[in-house]
Write an enzyme that holds these catalytic residues in place. Sequence first.
Site, PDB file in Angstrom:
ATOM      1  N   LYS A  58      11.456  -4.211   1.018  1.00  0.00           N
ATOM      2  CA  LYS A  58      11.752  -5.376   1.826  1.00  0.00           C
ATOM      3  C   LYS A  58      10.685  -6.454   1.637  1.00  0.00           C
ATOM      4  O   LYS A  58      10.862  -7.586   2.067  1.00  0.00           O
ATOM      5  CB  LYS A  58      11.775  -4.989   3.330  1.00  0.00           C
ATOM      6  CG  LYS A  58      12.768  -3.917   3.685  1.00  0.00           C
ATOM      7  CD  LYS A  58      12.555  -3.510   5.155  1.00  0.00           C
ATOM      8  CE  LYS A  58      13.386  -2.281   5.453  1.00  0.00           C
ATOM      9  NZ  LYS A  58      12.922  -1.587   6.661  1.00  0.00           N
ATOM     10  N   GLY A  59       9.592  -6.073   1.029  1.00  0.00           N
ATOM     11  CA  GLY A  59       8.397  -6.922   1.026  1.00  0.00           C
ATOM     12  C   GLY A  59       8.557  -8.277   0.372  1.00  0.00           C
ATOM     13  O   GLY A  59       7.852  -9.223   0.705  1.00  0.00           O
ATOM     14  N   ASP A 115       6.470  -8.313  -3.969  1.00  0.00           N
ATOM     15  CA  ASP A 115       5.446  -8.835  -3.052  1.00  0.00           C
ATOM     16  C   ASP A 115       4.044  -8.643  -3.607  1.00  0.00           C
ATOM     17  O   ASP A 115       3.240  -9.558  -3.613  1.00  0.00           O
ATOM     18  CB  ASP A 115       5.582  -8.212  -1.652  1.00  0.00           C
ATOM     19  CG  ASP A 115       5.561  -6.677  -1.660  1.00  0.00           C
ATOM     20  OD1 ASP A 115       5.572  -6.064  -2.750  1.00  0.00           O
ATOM     21  OD2 ASP A 115       5.544  -6.089  -0.559  1.00  0.00           O
ATOM     22  N   ASP A 118      -0.034  -3.334  -6.777  1.00  0.00           N
ATOM     23  CA  ASP A 118      -1.254  -2.674  -6.301  1.00  0.00           C
ATOM     24  C   ASP A 118      -1.695  -1.699  -7.408  1.00  0.00           C
ATOM     25  O   ASP A 118      -2.312  -2.117  -8.381  1.00  0.00           O
ATOM     26  CB  ASP A 118      -0.907  -2.001  -4.972  1.00  0.00           C
ATOM     27  CG  ASP A 118      -2.095  -1.399  -4.253  1.00  0.00           C
ATOM     28  OD1 ASP A 118      -3.220  -1.872  -4.442  1.00  0.00           O
ATOM     29  OD2 ASP A 118      -1.905  -0.439  -3.486  1.00  0.00           O
ATOM     30  N   LYS A 146      -3.584  -6.926  -6.963  1.00  0.00           N
ATOM     31  CA  LYS A 146      -4.906  -6.377  -6.639  1.00  0.00           C
ATOM     32  C   LYS A 146      -5.425  -5.680  -7.883  1.00  0.00           C
ATOM     33  O   LYS A 146      -5.233  -4.472  -8.050  1.00  0.00           O
ATOM     34  CB  LYS A 146      -4.771  -5.324  -5.537  1.00  0.00           C
ATOM     35  CG  LYS A 146      -4.819  -5.808  -4.131  1.00  0.00           C
ATOM     36  CD  LYS A 146      -4.910  -4.604  -3.196  1.00  0.00           C
ATOM     37  CE  LYS A 146      -3.954  -4.732  -2.060  1.00  0.00           C
ATOM     38  NZ  LYS A 146      -3.872  -3.517  -1.225  1.00  0.00           N
ATOM     39  N   VAL A 168      -3.361  -6.005   2.913  1.00  0.00           N
ATOM     40  CA  VAL A 168      -2.927  -7.287   3.469  1.00  0.00           C
ATOM     41  C   VAL A 168      -1.549  -7.173   4.125  1.00  0.00           C
ATOM     42  O   VAL A 168      -0.754  -6.297   3.780  1.00  0.00           O
ATOM     43  CB  VAL A 168      -2.903  -8.391   2.384  1.00  0.00           C
ATOM     44  CG1 VAL A 168      -4.303  -8.717   1.916  1.00  0.00           C
ATOM     45  CG2 VAL A 168      -2.020  -8.006   1.202  1.00  0.00           C
ATOM     46  N   ASP A 174       3.863  -5.576   5.064  1.00  0.00           N
ATOM     47  CA  ASP A 174       3.828  -4.896   6.351  1.00  0.00           C
ATOM     48  C   ASP A 174       2.733  -3.841   6.452  1.00  0.00           C
ATOM     49  O   ASP A 174       2.201  -3.375   5.451  1.00  0.00           O
ATOM     50  CB  ASP A 174       5.162  -4.189   6.599  1.00  0.00           C
ATOM     51  CG  ASP A 174       5.331  -2.949   5.706  1.00  0.00           C
ATOM     52  OD1 ASP A 174       5.221  -3.093   4.475  1.00  0.00           O
ATOM     53  OD2 ASP A 174       5.529  -1.849   6.237  1.00  0.00           O
ATOM     54  N   ARG A 180       5.606  -8.369   9.033  1.00  0.00           N
ATOM     55  CA  ARG A 180       6.207  -9.055   7.877  1.00  0.00           C
ATOM     56  C   ARG A 180       6.415 -10.535   8.199  1.00  0.00           C
ATOM     57  O   ARG A 180       6.441 -11.371   7.303  1.00  0.00           O
ATOM     58  CB  ARG A 180       7.570  -8.435   7.530  1.00  0.00           C
ATOM     59  CG  ARG A 180       7.494  -7.016   7.001  1.00  0.00           C
ATOM     60  CD  ARG A 180       8.847  -6.589   6.472  1.00  0.00           C
ATOM     61  NE  ARG A 180       8.961  -5.157   6.249  1.00  0.00           N
ATOM     62  CZ  ARG A 180       8.534  -4.519   5.164  1.00  0.00           C
ATOM     63  NH1 ARG A 180       7.943  -5.170   4.200  1.00  0.00           N
ATOM     64  NH2 ARG A 180       8.685  -3.221   5.047  1.00  0.00           N
TER      65      ARG A 180
HETATM   66  P1  IMP Z   1       1.951   0.155  -6.106  1.00  0.00           P
HETATM   67  O1  IMP Z   1       2.965   1.138  -6.588  1.00  0.00           O
HETATM   68  O2  IMP Z   1       0.636   0.835  -5.775  1.00  0.00           O
HETATM   69  O3  IMP Z   1       1.750  -1.039  -7.009  1.00  0.00           O
HETATM   70  O4  IMP Z   1       2.434  -0.323  -4.693  1.00  0.00           O
HETATM   71  C1  IMP Z   1       3.383  -1.254  -4.517  1.00  0.00           C
HETATM   72  C2  IMP Z   1       3.895  -1.291  -3.099  1.00  0.00           C
HETATM   73  O5  IMP Z   1       2.948  -0.793  -2.110  1.00  0.00           O
HETATM   74  C3  IMP Z   1       4.125  -2.731  -2.739  1.00  0.00           C
HETATM   75  O6  IMP Z   1       5.413  -3.174  -3.162  1.00  0.00           O
HETATM   76  C4  IMP Z   1       3.945  -2.719  -1.244  1.00  0.00           C
HETATM   77  O7  IMP Z   1       5.154  -2.364  -0.623  1.00  0.00           O
HETATM   78  C5  IMP Z   1       2.911  -1.639  -0.979  1.00  0.00           C
HETATM   79  N1  IMP Z   1       1.568  -2.216  -0.851  1.00  0.00           N
HETATM   80  C6  IMP Z   1       0.548  -2.123  -1.728  1.00  0.00           C
HETATM   81  N2  IMP Z   1      -0.546  -2.769  -1.264  1.00  0.00           N
HETATM   82  C7  IMP Z   1      -0.190  -3.313  -0.072  1.00  0.00           C
HETATM   83  C8  IMP Z   1      -0.893  -4.122   0.895  1.00  0.00           C
HETATM   84  O8  IMP Z   1      -2.067  -4.510   0.775  1.00  0.00           O
HETATM   85  N3  IMP Z   1      -0.168  -4.479   1.996  1.00  0.00           N
HETATM   86  C9  IMP Z   1       1.120  -4.114   2.193  1.00  0.00           C
HETATM   87  N4  IMP Z   1       1.799  -3.357   1.321  1.00  0.00           N
HETATM   88  C10 IMP Z   1       1.155  -2.954   0.193  1.00  0.00           C
END
Ligand code: IMP
Length: 191
Positions: A58-59, A115, A118, A146, A168, A174, A180
């Site tokens: 949803k982000g 969104d 990470d 990030k 964040v 969220d 959100r």
């Molecule tokens: P990744 O697989 O670690 O890149 O994570 C991606 C998902 O984790 C994003 O689409 C977000 O939904 C969630 N996420 C990662 N970091 C944050 C943050 O700082 N705030 C909120 N959601 C996050």
Amino acid sequence: MGSPSSPRPAALPWNRSPAPFAELISVEAIAARVAELGAQLTADYAGKPDVVVIGVLKGSVIFLSDLVRHIALPCVLDFIGISSYGDASVSSGVVQITQDLSRPIEGKHVIVVEDIVDTGHTVAYLLENLATRRPASIKLCSLLHKPDRSEREVKIDYLGFTIPNKFVVGYGLDISQQYRNLPFIGFVQDP
Ligand code: IMP
């Protein structure tokens, strides 16, 4: 009814003192960067038929809603739901599609709107999955990145902001499904 000169509302709960969130990226900075990204996409996709903008639920919803109003081209919107298994605060790399696209994307020019990248696991899985559906092209547009947390190399074709290693919230992001609707991007302040 607000006017362009109206002050920002001061009494929103998240702006009360002591503020639960410190502002990392302001409403104004987000709006300016989103407009720039939209202009860049408009230039890059001009003349391309069959552009599909895919929001990752949803982000990305708030970012996508603002972004597409700056893409001055015909395009179709679709959404895909993704969830990571395991501890919600640590991306495991094991990803599940919880809601699929409504239409095939074969032969389409796809822009995936996220969104945040990470660790990169979620979007890496998603891009691999979408690539198997034989789109004409596929590009990634992420509001945030990030880099300190990166575990999978992911090419972000269109990026809003690089941010430090902080959790964040706001503008679609969220904590436990809350915040959100925060109009700016903030982080939880140390007590
Ligand atoms: P990744 O697989 O670690 O890149 O994570 C991606 C998902 O984790 C994003 O689409 C977000 O939904 C969630 N996420 C990662 N970091 C944050 C943050 O700082 N705030 C909120 N959601 C996050």
